[in-house]
Design a protein around this motif. Sequence first.
Motif, short mmCIF file in Angstrom:
data_model
loop_
_atom_site.label_atom_id
_atom_site.label_comp_id
_atom_site.label_asym_id
_atom_site.label_seq_id
_atom_site.Cartn_x
_atom_site.Cartn_y
_atom_site.Cartn_z
N LEU A 135 31.40 65.68 55.98
CA LEU A 135 32.67 66.26 55.55
C LEU A 135 33.62 65.17 55.04
CD1 LEU A 135 33.35 68.92 58.34
CD2 LEU A 135 32.39 69.27 56.06
N GLY A 136 33.51 63.98 55.60
CA GLY A 136 34.34 62.87 55.13
C GLY A 136 34.03 62.49 53.70
N VAL A 137 32.74 62.53 53.34
CA VAL A 137 32.37 62.24 51.95
C VAL A 137 32.97 63.30 51.02
CG1 VAL A 137 30.44 62.06 50.34
CG2 VAL A 137 30.26 61.04 52.62
N VAL A 142 37.61 65.17 47.38
CA VAL A 142 38.74 66.10 47.27
C VAL A 142 40.05 65.33 47.13
CG1 VAL A 142 40.08 67.84 48.50
CG2 VAL A 142 37.58 67.97 48.48
N VAL A 143 40.25 64.32 47.95
CA VAL A 143 41.50 63.56 47.92
C VAL A 143 41.66 62.84 46.58
CG1 VAL A 143 42.75 61.63 48.93
CG2 VAL A 143 41.65 63.32 50.41
N VAL A 144 40.60 62.13 46.18
CA VAL A 144 40.67 61.38 44.91
C VAL A 144 40.81 62.34 43.74
CG1 VAL A 144 39.43 59.81 43.38
CG2 VAL A 144 39.38 59.44 45.85
N GLY A 145 40.03 63.43 43.77
CA GLY A 145 40.06 64.37 42.65
C GLY A 145 41.39 65.07 42.52
N LEU A 146 41.91 65.60 43.62
CA LEU A 146 43.19 66.32 43.54
C LEU A 146 44.35 65.37 43.25
CD1 LEU A 146 42.83 68.94 46.41
CD2 LEU A 146 42.29 69.17 43.98
N ALA A 147 44.25 64.14 43.73
CA ALA A 147 45.31 63.17 43.43
C ALA A 147 45.36 62.84 41.95
CB ALA A 147 45.09 61.90 44.25
N ALA A 419 24.29 60.41 51.37
CA ALA A 419 25.57 61.00 50.95
C ALA A 419 26.61 59.93 50.65
CB ALA A 419 26.08 61.95 52.04
N ILE A 420 26.72 58.94 51.52
CA ILE A 420 27.76 57.93 51.33
C ILE A 420 27.45 57.03 50.13
CG2 ILE A 420 28.85 55.91 52.38
CD1 ILE A 420 28.59 57.27 55.08
N ILE A 421 26.24 56.50 50.10
CA ILE A 421 25.90 55.62 48.97
C ILE A 421 25.83 56.44 47.68
CG2 ILE A 421 24.27 53.92 48.10
CD1 ILE A 421 23.32 53.45 50.92
#
Length: 577
Positions: A135-137, A142-147, A419-421
């Motif tokens: 969920l963190g990924v 979400v944070v970067v995209g919406l920002a 997922a992270i990489i």
Amino acid sequence: MHLAPSMILAQGINWVPAWLTPLYVIAIALVIGAAIAAVYYGVLAVLSYIPGLGNLADSSKVGVTASVVVGGLIGAVLCFLYLPTSGGGDFAYALILPLLTIGLILGFGLIYGMWHRTRSEWFEILGEGVVPYLLGVAALFVVVGLASAPLVTEPLDFFKAIPAVNFVGDGVTELTVVVPGVGDSDPDESAFHPAMINYNLRNLSELRIRSDKTILLADSADTAAFSRVPYRINADEEQIFRSAERESPPIPGDASRLHIQNREINPATVVFSLTSTPPIPEAKSIVVIAFSFFLAITSIMAFRQAAPRVWALALSTAKNEMAQPLYLLLMALGIFGVVFFGFYPFNTLGDDIRLLKDSGVTLIMVLGMLQAVWSAGTTVSDEIEGRTALTVLSKPVSRRSFILGKYAGIMLSVLVLFAIIGAVLLIVISYKPIYDARETSRAATVWQNGFEEIITTIPILGLYFMETMAIGAIAVALATRLPLLANFITCFVVYVIGNLTSPLVASTEGNNELVGFVGKLIAVVVPNLNVFNVQSAVDAGNPIPIIYLAGAFNYLVCFAIAIWMLAMLLFEDRDLA
């Protein structure tokens, strides 16, 4: 010559939206998927207060049986809807197993989503084990995209385009009109007959018109009321109009105004084939990503609630492996590697991004395989040799659950690694077209280029994760008998031969029978890992068809079942005392 700060800022503003818009699209897809999950399981939580529904899964057998029945029905409906329109031809049957699997996941999600225990355990489900990392990924995107929404041109247009997505089929509609012939009349004096069909030119991407007779298309029955010159289509001639080429269709926007004149004696059969797409074609990917995210949440919940012992063992295994220094080292190497590949000049004269994708996904797969084999040795072999497994199996946990839990835990830890990489790789890929354009002084690129590269990379990551799952299954099965070093060597040999299986079989064609038999025997005994290898498609820049993904999934399922049976055979009579 020094550039003024305002000029530097202007150049930055020009390329930043092209980089961040793909991330914004992914962000809104994840938000929509999360919203659907929240609403869906919120409704099921309300239904869980109904005694007959909320207590259905109190009995494990009843819950699983009901889930399988409901999932089978959902899978059958999905097959009915999507098999005829898949476009796979003779290979459409490859979609049956994936669609049934999706149906089963939804079935388990429905039954266990209504369970009264699930209603009160959602925060535990989303906050334990590997789930927060996954969920963190998603939250990062979400944070970067919406920002970045203020930098996106018309950000709300993406939401408006979603209703125009074709959820079933390819958006092609065929309309047939039979126009009476002129008989003995003069063709120039024959009537314009109303077409009497309904269509919508909005979001039209392609129009094909074919007729077995010569016809004229007009926008009125009265020649004096024509607003445009009638369009002529000769017999057995197909006319194609594409919006991408800025071609105006020869039919009026109002379907009631379309009239057709048949200029031949016999009746004419006119076929209109209209292909509609969303005004923003990338909106289809929003729907796919949103549903995939919803399906992932459903899978996690269903796994935890339907198989609590296996889930507990899997979480314990995953957390133990993710806390190891090797795991963190592999994670750091992977992140550094994909970032390094993003700026490394491959000197391919404009095709650097293909090598970036190939190198990036291959690096992630290799790191994942190393982690899977190492984990199999430390969590299965060492626990058996150290008699720790005997303690676990006395709880009571069956040997079958022990193997499944260990394998699931290993693959969950590998999934987090992927997922992270993989998220870092997708961000780098989104920037790569811009970087290459700036380095080669080409014209500024558009955001669609980066988004297309991202969308074509995600299936490749999925295929390589499947290959890692296959190697991980072999490693777990062998770990019941072999120590870590022997397991490493065996898995390495299987990986090398498995990727050479298809060329090996092809090379035996035309040779003597003994050589051909040996080649085919190797192909049967050793898994054909070349199924998951799509390097040639990556190098050619070709997307991975959904039919190919389905075929690879089918192969993985069959192979995993066979390896699981082998693991049970090796582990069932293993002395643990």
